[in-house]
Design a protein around this motif. Structure first.
Motif, PDB file in Angstrom:
ATOM      1  N   GLU A  57       4.781 -30.177 -29.790  1.00  0.00           N
ATOM      2  CA  GLU A  57       4.814 -31.353 -30.666  1.00  0.00           C
ATOM      3  C   GLU A  57       5.272 -32.596 -29.906  1.00  0.00           C
ATOM      4  N   GLN A  95       1.946 -44.474 -31.539  1.00  0.00           N
ATOM      5  CA  GLN A  95       0.546 -44.435 -31.952  1.00  0.00           C
ATOM      6  C   GLN A  95       0.152 -43.020 -32.345  1.00  0.00           C
ATOM      7  N   LYS A  96      -0.695 -42.908 -33.351  1.00  0.00           N
ATOM      8  CA  LYS A  96      -1.188 -41.603 -33.781  1.00  0.00           C
ATOM      9  C   LYS A  96      -2.165 -41.091 -32.732  1.00  0.00           C
ATOM     10  N   THR A  97      -2.059 -39.812 -32.404  1.00  0.00           N
ATOM     11  CA  THR A  97      -2.979 -39.211 -31.442  1.00  0.00           C
ATOM     12  C   THR A  97      -4.016 -38.402 -32.187  1.00  0.00           C
ATOM     13  N   PHE A  98      -5.155 -38.205 -31.525  1.00  0.00           N
ATOM     14  CA  PHE A  98      -6.268 -37.445 -32.094  1.00  0.00           C
ATOM     15  C   PHE A  98      -6.577 -36.309 -31.149  1.00  0.00           C
ATOM     16  N   GLN A 117       2.692 -36.342 -28.626  1.00  0.00           N
ATOM     17  CA  GLN A 117       2.938 -37.735 -28.975  1.00  0.00           C
ATOM     18  C   GLN A 117       2.512 -38.635 -27.814  1.00  0.00           C
ATOM     19  N   GLU A 118       1.776 -39.698 -28.148  1.00  0.00           N
ATOM     20  CA  GLU A 118       1.349 -40.628 -27.100  1.00  0.00           C
ATOM     21  C   GLU A 118       2.583 -41.267 -26.464  1.00  0.00           C
TER      22      GLU A 118
END
Length: 126
Positions: A43, A122-125, A47-48
């Motif tokens: 986890e 930022q949300k990561t994909f 995270q970026e």
């Protein structure tokens, strides 16, 4: 093979990188499916983040995938045993070692005491 033996086995290659790029230290990271903190580590890695120095990894066993966003694209770089990767300093990225991580990598640093992730939020994909 334990960490000291791995570093000794690859000492010539590590020293060459140190001389060429100015790195000063190396260590070993090993995460296996039975690692007690495998989920928390995954986890965190997902995270970026950036680092103020290069992130250099030589994969000894197993694999992992780095994601590097650039413009409107995200580049996926899967590293396997024998691969050497350098993510340049201040480059946004994240890493996925999978739900059942099983890899060993040599990490090479300029300043290991200052090598920390700076999370971007930022949300990561993935």
């Amino acid at each position: 093979m334990d960490s000291d033996s791995l570093l000794s086995h690859f000492q010539q290659n590590i020293e060459r990188l140190k001389q060429q790029e100015g790195y000063t230290a190396a260590d070993v990271i090993r995460i296996t499916p039975d690692h007690p903190d495998k989920q928390a580590l995954r986890e965190k890695f997902l995270q970026e983040h950036t680092h103020s120095e290069d992130e250099v990894r030589f994969f000894v066993t197993g694999s992992g995938t780095f994601f590097v966003p650039l413009g409107d694209k995200v580049f996926r770089l899967t590293c396997e045993a024998g691969d050497l990767l350098r993510v340049p300093a201040n480059t946004r990225h994240w890493f996925d070692c999978g739900a059942q991580p099983d890899f060993t990598a040599i990490r090479i640093f300029t300043n290991p005491t200052g090598w920390v992730g700076h999370f971007t939020g930022q949300k990561t994909f993935y």
